[in-house]
Design a protein around this motif. Structure first.
Motif, PDB file in Angstrom:
ATOM      1  N   LEU A  42       3.620   0.630   5.288  1.00 50.85           N
ATOM      2  CA  LEU A  42       3.290   1.486   3.928  1.00 50.85           C
ATOM      3  C   LEU A  42       1.750   1.609   3.736  1.00 50.85           C
ATOM      4  CD1 LEU A  42       6.739   1.101   1.666  1.00 50.85           C
ATOM      5  CD2 LEU A  42       5.702   3.304   3.421  1.00 50.85           C
ATOM      6  N   MET A  64      11.324  -5.363   1.468  1.00 51.38           N
ATOM      7  CA  MET A  64      11.879  -2.772   2.311  1.00 51.38           C
ATOM      8  C   MET A  64      12.585  -3.473   3.425  1.00 51.38           C
ATOM      9  SD  MET A  64       9.615  -0.036   2.654  1.00 51.38           S
ATOM     10  CE  MET A  64       9.794   1.032   0.518  1.00 51.38           C
ATOM     11  N   ALA A  68      14.625   1.221   4.037  1.00 53.50           N
ATOM     12  CA  ALA A  68      14.144   2.257   3.490  1.00 53.50           C
ATOM     13  C   ALA A  68      12.653   2.867   3.742  1.00 53.50           C
ATOM     14  CB  ALA A  68      14.665   0.954   2.080  1.00 53.50           C
ATOM     15  N   LEU A  69      11.942   1.395   4.564  1.00 57.31           N
ATOM     16  CA  LEU A  69      10.795   1.948   4.653  1.00 57.31           C
ATOM     17  C   LEU A  69      10.945   3.422   5.815  1.00 57.31           C
ATOM     18  CD1 LEU A  69       7.834   1.845   6.053  1.00 57.31           C
ATOM     19  CD2 LEU A  69       9.035   0.628   8.331  1.00 57.31           C
ATOM     20  N   ARG A  71      13.521   5.792   5.133  1.00 56.35           N
ATOM     21  CA  ARG A  71      13.924   7.072   4.328  1.00 56.35           C
ATOM     22  C   ARG A  71      12.371   6.997   4.112  1.00 56.35           C
ATOM     23  NH1 ARG A  71      18.487   3.907   3.496  1.00 56.35           N
ATOM     24  NH2 ARG A  71      17.537   3.097   2.069  1.00 56.35           N
ATOM     25  N   GLU A  72      11.086   6.380   3.272  1.00 58.13           N
ATOM     26  CA  GLU A  72       9.628   6.312   2.676  1.00 58.13           C
ATOM     27  C   GLU A  72       9.168   7.503   3.818  1.00 58.13           C
ATOM     28  OE1 GLU A  72       7.391   7.176   0.373  1.00 58.13           O
ATOM     29  OE2 GLU A  72       8.923   6.668  -0.447  1.00 58.13           O
ATOM     30  N   ARG A  75       9.992  10.779   3.508  1.00 60.64           N
ATOM     31  CA  ARG A  75      10.026  11.571   2.606  1.00 60.64           C
ATOM     32  C   ARG A  75       8.404  11.829   3.385  1.00 60.64           C
ATOM     33  NH1 ARG A  75       7.296  10.834  -1.609  1.00 60.64           N
ATOM     34  NH2 ARG A  75       6.428   8.779  -1.544  1.00 60.64           N
ATOM     35  N   ARG A  76       8.421  11.066   3.460  1.00 60.86           N
ATOM     36  CA  ARG A  76       6.233  11.238   3.110  1.00 60.86           C
ATOM     37  C   ARG A  76       5.785  12.618   4.409  1.00 60.86           C
ATOM     38  NH1 ARG A  76       2.612   6.065   2.197  1.00 60.86           N
ATOM     39  NH2 ARG A  76       3.890   5.516   1.016  1.00 60.86           N
TER      40      ARG A  76
END
Length: 117
Positions: A42, A64, A68-69, A71-72, A75-76
């Motif tokens: 990230l 994390m 979860a990474l 999904r992030e 999202r980005r």
């Protein structure tokens, strides 16, 4: 299989496994950036790194995990291809981000590259 320089962010906490994937993918023509944890990955993205593909292990140190990474990152970046891998667990389909792929370990760099398409 030769690639045109697709940029891959590879997130794997096991150094030997990470090194094997990096060398193998680079030999196939991919531009590989490596990270040993989700927080590191990230940080690279926050610093402006643009990627075409995320490859992440599920089980990693820190707050994390790889799901979860993933999904992030989804999202980005809606267009980023996402590969989630694990040798210990298989995620349920509702745990995976949209348009992502799960690969069980062990696997080779060629297996990863085949999943990029």
């Amino acid at each position: 299989m030769r690639n045109d320089g697709t940029r891959v962010l590879l997130v794997e906490d096991e150094a030997i496994i990470r090194m094997d994937f990096v060398v193998g993918l680079e030999n196939l023509g991919f531009d590989v950036i490596e990270a040993n944890a989700a927080a590191t990955a990230l940080g690279l993205l926050d610093a402006g790194l643009v990627i075409d593909v995320l490859v992440t292990d599920i089980d990693m140190p820190g707050d994390m995990n790889g799901l979860a990474l993933a999904r992030e990152v989804r999202r980005r970046c809606a267009s980023c291809r996402i590969i989630v891998m694990s040798g210990h667990s298989t995620p349920e389909s509702d745990e995976m981000p949209e348009r992502s792929v799960f690969l069980p370990k062990p696997l080779s760099p060629h297996d990863l590259a085949a999943a990029f398409t």
